[in-house]
Design an enzyme around this catalytic site. Structure first.
Site, PDB file in Angstrom:
ATOM      1  N   SER A 148      17.632  -0.793 -34.932  1.00 57.16           N
ATOM      2  CA  SER A 148      18.805  -0.750 -35.812  1.00 57.16           C
ATOM      3  C   SER A 148      19.784  -1.854 -35.444  1.00 57.16           C
ATOM      4  O   SER A 148      20.011  -2.113 -34.254  1.00 57.16           O
ATOM      5  CB  SER A 148      19.515   0.602 -35.682  1.00 57.16           C
ATOM      6  OG  SER A 148      20.752   0.592 -36.380  1.00 57.16           O
ATOM      7  N   TYR A 161      22.181   8.248 -32.138  1.00 52.41           N
ATOM      8  CA  TYR A 161      21.170   7.404 -32.779  1.00 52.41           C
ATOM      9  C   TYR A 161      21.177   5.989 -32.205  1.00 52.41           C
ATOM     10  O   TYR A 161      20.143   5.438 -31.832  1.00 52.41           O
ATOM     11  CB  TYR A 161      21.434   7.372 -34.284  1.00 52.41           C
ATOM     12  CG  TYR A 161      20.590   6.378 -35.053  1.00 52.41           C
ATOM     13  CD1 TYR A 161      19.303   6.704 -35.458  1.00 52.41           C
ATOM     14  CD2 TYR A 161      21.103   5.123 -35.377  1.00 52.41           C
ATOM     15  CE1 TYR A 161      18.534   5.790 -36.163  1.00 52.41           C
ATOM     16  CE2 TYR A 161      20.340   4.214 -36.076  1.00 52.41           C
ATOM     17  CZ  TYR A 161      19.057   4.545 -36.469  1.00 52.41           C
ATOM     18  OH  TYR A 161      18.303   3.635 -37.167  1.00 52.41           O
TER      19      TYR A 161
END
Length: 255
Positions: A148, A161
């Site tokens: 990410s 996350y």
């Protein structure tokens, strides 16, 4: 590895829908043989439909369980008659990208971190370990981990996350250093907000508009566009590239 993609066996974890399915379709379009992976019984119908579409096999497996993952690799090799040569670690522990609804630092628990670490890092560790015997038979292998751009640019502080994806980036690089002598490359493709996956379905439209406005390409990246970068790392063109992380986000993060 100079063998073309059409001669490769590819495992994509978490691939019954969304980004994983887009990656599977991209490999299928290049002639590769695909193994779809899913976890939830509710995903079985979608996985079966995708397997039929892609002339693939779909195997239900919990990637956080090493014994189950090893069984998956055995099944795949028996089905195709050769080992898996490319692994794409895409599976994601349940998560919704909605900054307003995220647990704040003062409220978040370790359980939330643990769930994300299991999905991202433990899952990648298990598939990597299970892939090694096959890679050694072949004399090469490819691992592509899905990351990410929030690691580089935490515009919304999704603590659990993003921390797990940061750990996965470190794991990517340590694996690249250790496995390089075996002819195995390990890289990461990091997306931004994608339009549209299950995880981003809960993202308010105004957030998509904001991302479009500050992204050099003035649009939100699609799963299909991320899949193109995965194919590069998996292909003979990427044979001298390892330990790298490329952000596929329209230029939002530049490095």
């Amino acid at each position: 590895m100079t063998t073309p993609l059409k001669d490769q066996i590819v495992l994509i974890t978490g691939s019954s829908r969304g980004l994983g399915l887009a990656i599977a379709r991209a490999f299928h379009a290049e002639g590769a043989k695909v193994i779809l992976n899913y976890l939830q019984p509710s995903s079985e119908k979608a996985a079966s439909s995708a397997a039929s579409e892609l002339s693939a096999i779909a195997i239900r497996a919990d990637i956080t369980d090493l014994t189950v993952v090893q069984s998956l690799f055995t099944q795949a090799e028996q089905h195709y008659g050769q080992p898996i040569s490319i692994v794409v670690n895409n599976a994601l522990s349940p998560f919704t990208f909605n900054g307003e609804a995220r647990p704040k630092l003062e409220d978040i628990t370790w359980d939330a971190f643990d769930a994300q670490f299991k999905g991202a890092v433990q899952g990648a560790l298990n598939t990597t370990k299970a892939a090694l015997p096959g890679f050694e038979k072949l004399g090469y292998g490819r691992i592509i981990n899905i990351g990410s751009n929030l690691v580089q640019n935490p515009v919304v502080p999704y603590q659990d996350y993003t921390t797990a994806k940061g750990a996965l980036l470190a794991f990517t690089r340590t694996c690249a250093a250790e496995l390089g002598p075996k002819g195995v490359t390990v890289n990461m493709v990091s997306g931004g907000l994608l339009s549209v996956t299950d995880a981003s379905r809960g993202t308010p439209e105004e957030v998509f508009e904001m991302v479009r406005g500050v992204t050099p390409l003035r649009r939100v990246t699609t799963p299909e566009e991320m899949a193109g970068a995965v194919l590069f790392f998996a292909s003979p063109w990427g044979r001298a590239v390892t330990g790298q992380n490329v952000c596929v986000d329209g230029g939002l993060v530049m490095s």
